[in-house]
Design a protein around this motif. Structure first.
Motif, PDB file in Angstrom:
ATOM      1  N   ARG A  40       2.509  21.200  23.866  1.00 55.99           N
ATOM      2  CA  ARG A  40       2.462  22.727  23.488  1.00 55.99           C
ATOM      3  C   ARG A  40       2.985  22.921  21.903  1.00 55.99           C
ATOM      4  NH1 ARG A  40       2.908  23.941  29.311  1.00 55.99           N
ATOM      5  NH2 ARG A  40       1.200  25.098  29.829  1.00 55.99           N
ATOM      6  N   LEU A  41       4.464  22.187  21.908  1.00 55.38           N
ATOM      7  CA  LEU A  41       5.213  22.127  20.942  1.00 55.38           C
ATOM      8  C   LEU A  41       4.415  21.447  19.760  1.00 55.38           C
ATOM      9  CD1 LEU A  41       7.676  22.343  19.444  1.00 55.38           C
ATOM     10  CD2 LEU A  41       8.783  20.020  20.091  1.00 55.38           C
ATOM     11  N   ALA A  42       3.877  20.438  19.880  1.00 60.55           N
ATOM     12  CA  ALA A  42       2.851  19.733  18.771  1.00 60.55           C
ATOM     13  C   ALA A  42       1.923  20.659  18.314  1.00 60.55           C
ATOM     14  CB  ALA A  42       2.496  18.393  19.389  1.00 60.55           C
ATOM     15  N   ASN A  43       1.314  21.519  19.145  1.00 62.99           N
ATOM     16  CA  ASN A  43       0.238  22.501  18.511  1.00 62.99           C
ATOM     17  C   ASN A  43       0.941  23.528  17.839  1.00 62.99           C
ATOM     18  OD1 ASN A  43      -2.236  21.444  19.233  1.00 62.99           O
ATOM     19  ND2 ASN A  43      -1.979  21.716  21.530  1.00 62.99           N
ATOM     20  N   ARG A  44       2.131  24.194  18.502  1.00 65.63           N
ATOM     21  CA  ARG A  44       2.316  24.904  17.574  1.00 65.63           C
ATOM     22  C   ARG A  44       3.234  24.633  16.131  1.00 65.63           C
ATOM     23  NH1 ARG A  44       5.769  25.489  22.595  1.00 65.63           N
ATOM     24  NH2 ARG A  44       7.395  25.233  21.456  1.00 65.63           N
ATOM     25  N   LEU A  45       3.477  23.686  16.185  1.00 67.63           N
ATOM     26  CA  LEU A  45       4.135  23.305  14.850  1.00 67.63           C
ATOM     27  C   LEU A  45       3.186  23.232  13.743  1.00 67.63           C
ATOM     28  CD1 LEU A  45       6.401  20.187  15.997  1.00 67.63           C
ATOM     29  CD2 LEU A  45       7.165  22.484  15.066  1.00 67.63           C
ATOM     30  N   VAL A  46       1.753  22.927  13.957  1.00 68.33           N
ATOM     31  CA  VAL A  46       0.701  23.008  13.106  1.00 68.33           C
ATOM     32  C   VAL A  46       0.071  24.237  13.090  1.00 68.33           C
ATOM     33  CG1 VAL A  46       0.498  20.621  12.678  1.00 68.33           C
ATOM     34  CG2 VAL A  46      -0.845  21.623  14.464  1.00 68.33           C
ATOM     35  N   GLY A  47       0.065  25.153  14.029  1.00 72.73           N
ATOM     36  CA  GLY A  47      -0.447  26.789  13.898  1.00 72.73           C
ATOM     37  C   GLY A  47      -1.562  26.761  14.767  1.00 72.73           C
ATOM     38  N   ASN A  48      -1.834  25.611  15.699  1.00 71.83           N
ATOM     39  CA  ASN A  48      -2.884  25.731  16.671  1.00 71.83           C
ATOM     40  C   ASN A  48      -2.609  26.365  18.051  1.00 71.83           C
ATOM     41  OD1 ASN A  48      -4.011  23.758  15.179  1.00 71.83           O
ATOM     42  ND2 ASN A  48      -3.595  22.078  16.390  1.00 71.83           N
ATOM     43  N   SER A  49      -3.623  26.510  18.753  1.00 75.54           N
ATOM     44  CA  SER A  49      -3.236  27.202  20.092  1.00 75.54           C
ATOM     45  C   SER A  49      -2.656  26.004  20.816  1.00 75.54           C
ATOM     46  CB  SER A  49      -4.470  27.507  20.873  1.00 75.54           C
ATOM     47  OG  SER A  49      -4.667  27.748  21.814  1.00 75.54           O
ATOM     48  N   GLU A  50      -1.661  26.401  21.905  1.00 73.49           N
ATOM     49  CA  GLU A  50      -1.040  25.486  22.699  1.00 73.49           C
ATOM     50  C   GLU A  50      -2.107  24.698  23.397  1.00 73.49           C
ATOM     51  OE1 GLU A  50       1.859  27.432  25.031  1.00 73.49           O
ATOM     52  OE2 GLU A  50       3.580  27.324  23.505  1.00 73.49           O
ATOM     53  N   ALA A  51      -3.055  25.164  23.751  1.00 69.30           N
ATOM     54  CA  ALA A  51      -4.169  24.572  24.511  1.00 69.30           C
ATOM     55  C   ALA A  51      -5.069  23.583  23.796  1.00 69.30           C
ATOM     56  CB  ALA A  51      -4.950  25.619  25.297  1.00 69.30           C
ATOM     57  N   ASP A  52      -5.005  23.503  22.512  1.00 69.52           N
ATOM     58  CA  ASP A  52      -5.821  22.603  21.845  1.00 69.52           C
ATOM     59  C   ASP A  52      -5.512  21.090  22.215  1.00 69.52           C
ATOM     60  OD1 ASP A  52      -7.143  24.393  20.336  1.00 69.52           O
ATOM     61  OD2 ASP A  52      -6.061  24.369  18.648  1.00 69.52           O
ATOM     62  N   ALA A  53      -6.567  20.276  21.727  1.00 67.57           N
ATOM     63  CA  ALA A  53      -6.600  18.702  21.924  1.00 67.57           C
ATOM     64  C   ALA A  53      -5.729  17.921  20.866  1.00 67.57           C
ATOM     65  CB  ALA A  53      -7.668  18.338  22.154  1.00 67.57           C
ATOM     66  N   ALA A  54      -4.753  17.129  21.457  1.00 67.95           N
ATOM     67  CA  ALA A  54      -4.150  16.185  20.301  1.00 67.95           C
ATOM     68  C   ALA A  54      -4.280  15.057  21.122  1.00 67.95           C
ATOM     69  CB  ALA A  54      -2.682  16.889  20.466  1.00 67.95           C
ATOM     70  N   LEU A  55      -3.581  13.946  20.558  1.00 65.17           N
ATOM     71  CA  LEU A  55      -3.476  12.628  21.095  1.00 65.17           C
ATOM     72  C   LEU A  55      -2.377  12.348  21.701  1.00 65.17           C
ATOM     73  CD1 LEU A  55      -5.032  10.815  17.740  1.00 65.17           C
ATOM     74  CD2 LEU A  55      -6.386  11.796  19.751  1.00 65.17           C
ATOM     75  N   ALA A  73       1.845  16.910  13.012  1.00 58.58           N
ATOM     76  CA  ALA A  73       2.881  16.888  13.813  1.00 58.58           C
ATOM     77  C   ALA A  73       3.120  15.860  14.872  1.00 58.58           C
ATOM     78  CB  ALA A  73       3.641  18.044  14.209  1.00 58.58           C
ATOM     79  N   VAL A  74       4.071  15.176  14.990  1.00 55.91           N
ATOM     80  CA  VAL A  74       4.530  14.293  16.332  1.00 55.91           C
ATOM     81  C   VAL A  74       5.648  14.606  17.182  1.00 55.91           C
ATOM     82  CG1 VAL A  74       4.828  11.851  17.023  1.00 55.91           C
ATOM     83  CG2 VAL A  74       3.525  12.368  14.962  1.00 55.91           C
ATOM     84  N   THR A  75       5.380  14.518  18.395  1.00 54.01           N
ATOM     85  CA  THR A  75       6.235  15.129  19.320  1.00 54.01           C
ATOM     86  C   THR A  75       6.631  14.218  20.684  1.00 54.01           C
ATOM     87  OG1 THR A  75       5.052  16.438  20.473  1.00 54.01           O
ATOM     88  CG2 THR A  75       6.083  17.601  18.680  1.00 54.01           C
ATOM     89  N   GLY A  76       7.373  14.514  21.421  1.00 52.54           N
ATOM     90  CA  GLY A  76       7.466  13.711  22.796  1.00 52.54           C
ATOM     91  C   GLY A  76       8.432  12.632  22.495  1.00 52.54           C
ATOM     92  N   ALA A  77       7.963  11.296  22.677  1.00 46.85           N
ATOM     93  CA  ALA A  77       8.699  10.158  22.683  1.00 46.85           C
ATOM     94  C   ALA A  77       9.304   9.989  21.202  1.00 46.85           C
ATOM     95  CB  ALA A  77       8.041   8.969  22.949  1.00 46.85           C
ATOM     96  N   TRP A  78      10.328   9.453  21.231  1.00 44.23           N
ATOM     97  CA  TRP A  78      11.160   9.169  19.901  1.00 44.23           C
ATOM     98  C   TRP A  78      10.405   7.866  19.171  1.00 44.23           C
ATOM     99  CZ3 TRP A  78      13.478  13.818  18.571  1.00 44.23           C
ATOM    100  CH2 TRP A  78      14.317  13.581  17.473  1.00 44.23           C
ATOM    101  N   CYS A  79       9.625   8.123  18.090  1.00 45.79           N
ATOM    102  CA  CYS A  79       8.961   7.074  17.486  1.00 45.79           C
ATOM    103  C   CYS A  79       9.443   6.858  16.055  1.00 45.79           C
ATOM    104  CB  CYS A  79       7.585   6.968  17.804  1.00 45.79           C
ATOM    105  SG  CYS A  79       7.243   7.058  19.488  1.00 45.79           S
ATOM    106  N   ALA A 113       4.330   9.764  22.936  1.00 45.70           N
ATOM    107  CA  ALA A 113       4.173  10.800  22.038  1.00 45.70           C
ATOM    108  C   ALA A 113       2.909  11.584  21.863  1.00 45.70           C
ATOM    109  CB  ALA A 113       4.175   9.739  20.575  1.00 45.70           C
ATOM    110  N   TYR A 114       3.005  12.745  21.116  1.00 49.31           N
ATOM    111  CA  TYR A 114       1.622  13.700  21.041  1.00 49.31           C
ATOM    112  C   TYR A 114       1.592  13.760  19.433  1.00 49.31           C
ATOM    113  CZ  TYR A 114       2.033  13.667  25.863  1.00 49.31           C
ATOM    114  OH  TYR A 114       1.778  13.466  27.194  1.00 49.31           O
ATOM    115  N   LEU A 115       0.563  13.464  19.002  1.00 48.77           N
ATOM    116  CA  LEU A 115      -0.057  13.642  17.547  1.00 48.77           C
ATOM    117  C   LEU A 115      -1.052  14.930  17.523  1.00 48.77           C
ATOM    118  CD1 LEU A 115      -0.098  12.818  14.641  1.00 48.77           C
ATOM    119  CD2 LEU A 115      -1.795  11.395  15.210  1.00 48.77           C
ATOM    120  N   SER A 116      -0.555  15.821  16.990  1.00 48.81           N
ATOM    121  CA  SER A 116      -1.527  17.224  16.746  1.00 48.81           C
ATOM    122  C   SER A 116      -1.917  17.208  15.441  1.00 48.81           C
ATOM    123  CB  SER A 116      -0.519  18.430  17.113  1.00 48.81           C
ATOM    124  OG  SER A 116       0.482  18.553  16.229  1.00 48.81           O
TER     125      SER A 116
END
Length: 286
Positions: A40-55, A73-79, A113-116
Motif C-alpha cells: 500500500r505504501l509503495a503504491n501511495r508513494l507514486v500516486g497509485n491506488s493502494e490496490a494496484d499491482a506491484a512487484l 518506489a521501493v518499500t518493505g525489506a531494507w535493500c 521488497a515491493y517495487l511500485s
C-alpha cells in the motif's frame, strides 16, 4: 507499451496486488502481497491506488531496464537500491528515465521488497486479481530474465509532496506476535498451551508464501486422532503431528486437517513477511 524489461529476477519475484478475496468456497485463497502495508505504501508513494499491482521481490538480486520515463518506489525489506547507477533511498518516489536500470540488491533487513511503478503493473487478471498464487499457480508466472512488463493507466493523483513513512529497516530482533487462541484449543493441555506461548520459536528456512514453518520445542497434542478437514484462514497456526507449528500465509490451502491452536492478525502476517530464516519470535495473548 512495454515499460520494464527484466534483467535479473532474483530467487523469486512475483506480481502482487491485494489479492482475490471471496473465492475460498471454490478452493482459491486470497493470495496477494504478503506485506500488504508495504504494498500500500509503495503504491501511495507514486500516486497509485493502494490496490494496484506491484512487484514482490524476495531477498533481492533484482534488476530491470526501463523503456520509458516512469516514477518508481521501493518499500518493505531494507535493500540497497539504485536507479541509473545512483543510490536512492527506500520509501521515496524517484523518476527513472528511459534506458536506465533499476536495481534492488540483497536485503540487509527484512526479506521482501515491493517495487511500485506509477500506473501499476499491467498483467492479466485472474478472478479479479493480478496476484501470483504460488500454491495453485493462478496469476502471472514468476518473473524471469527477458520478461517484459507493461504499465496501467496514468493515475489522476499526483506524486504526493510528503508521505509520512517509517525510515528504519524491519527489525532482526525477536518479534512478539499477538495470537487469539482456538478454535481447537481443546486438543491441547493447558500446560502445552502455556509452553507454546512461552517458547522462543525460530523461522525455518523452508518457509514460503504458503506458510511460515517454526522450529522450537514441539507442542504435544492430547490425542493422535485425525481431525476432519475444515476451513482455514490466513494467520491460522496449525500443529501437525511433529508438534512444530506452521503459520498459514497468503497462499495457504483453504482447508486443512491439523488442529489450529490459535490465529494471528492480518497485521502480524505483514510482520511474518519480513522475518528472515532463523529469526526468533514468541507468541502472546492478544
Amino acid at each position: 507499451m512495454t515499460l520494464l524489461t527484466i534483467v535479473e529476477s532474483g530467487p523469486l519475484t512475483t506480481v502482487q496486488d491485494l489479492g482475490r478475496p471471496g473465492f475460498a468456497h471454490i478452493g482459491v485463497p486470497r493470495s496477494g502481497a504478503l506485506d500488504r502495508s508495504a504494498l500500500r505504501l509503495a503504491n501511495r508513494l507514486v500516486g497509485n491506488s493502494e490496490a494496484d499491482a506491484a512487484l514482490e521481490i524476495t531477498v533481492g538480486g533484482f534488476e530491470a531496464r526501463t523503456n520509458a520515463d516512469v516514477w518508481v518506489a521501493v518499500t518493505g525489506a531494507w535493500c540497497p537500491i539504485s536507479v541509473g547507477g545512483e543510490q536512492i533511498d527506500p520509501n521515496t518516489p524517484v523518476r527513472a528515465r528511459a534506458g536506465q536500470t533499476i536495481r534492488v540488491d540483497a536485503a540487509v533487513g527484512g526479506l521482501r521488497a515491493y517495487l511500485s511503478v506509477r500506473g501499476g503493473i499491467d498483467a492479466t487478471a485472474v478472478l479479479g486479481s493480478r496476484s501470483r498464487d504460488t500454491l495453485s499457480g493462478l496469476g502471472p508466472e514468476p518473473l524471469a530474465p527477458g520478461d517484459e512488463l507493461g504499465v496501467g493507466r496514468e493515475p489522476d493523483a499526483p506524486i504526493p509532496a510528503l508521505e509520512i513513512s517509517p525510515w528504519s529497516p524491519p527489525s532482526d530482533e525477536r518479534v512478539e506476535v499477538p495470537v487469539v487462541l482456538g478454535p481447537r484449543q481443546e486438543w491441547f493441555e493447558d500446560a502445552e498451551i502455556e509452553a507454546f506461548l512461552g517458547t522462543v520459536w525460530a523461522l525455518d528456512a523452508a518457509s514460503n508464501r504458503v506458510g511460515a514453518r517454526l522450529v522450537g520445542d514441539p507442542v504435544t497434542r492430547r490425542t493422535d486422532a485425525e481431525l476432519p478437514s475444515e476451513g482455514m484462514v490466513a494467520g491460522a497456526i496449525q500443529i501437525p503431528p511433529s508438534g512444530l507449528p506452521t503459520v498459514l500465509l497468503a497462499d495457504h490451502p483453504v482447508t486443512g486437517g491439523y488442529p489450529v491452536i490459535g490465529i494471528v492478525s492480518s497485521a502480524a502476517i505483514d510482520a511474518f513477511a519480513q522475518l528472515r530464516p532463523g529469526q526468533k519470535l514468541t507468541f502472546r495473548h492478544a
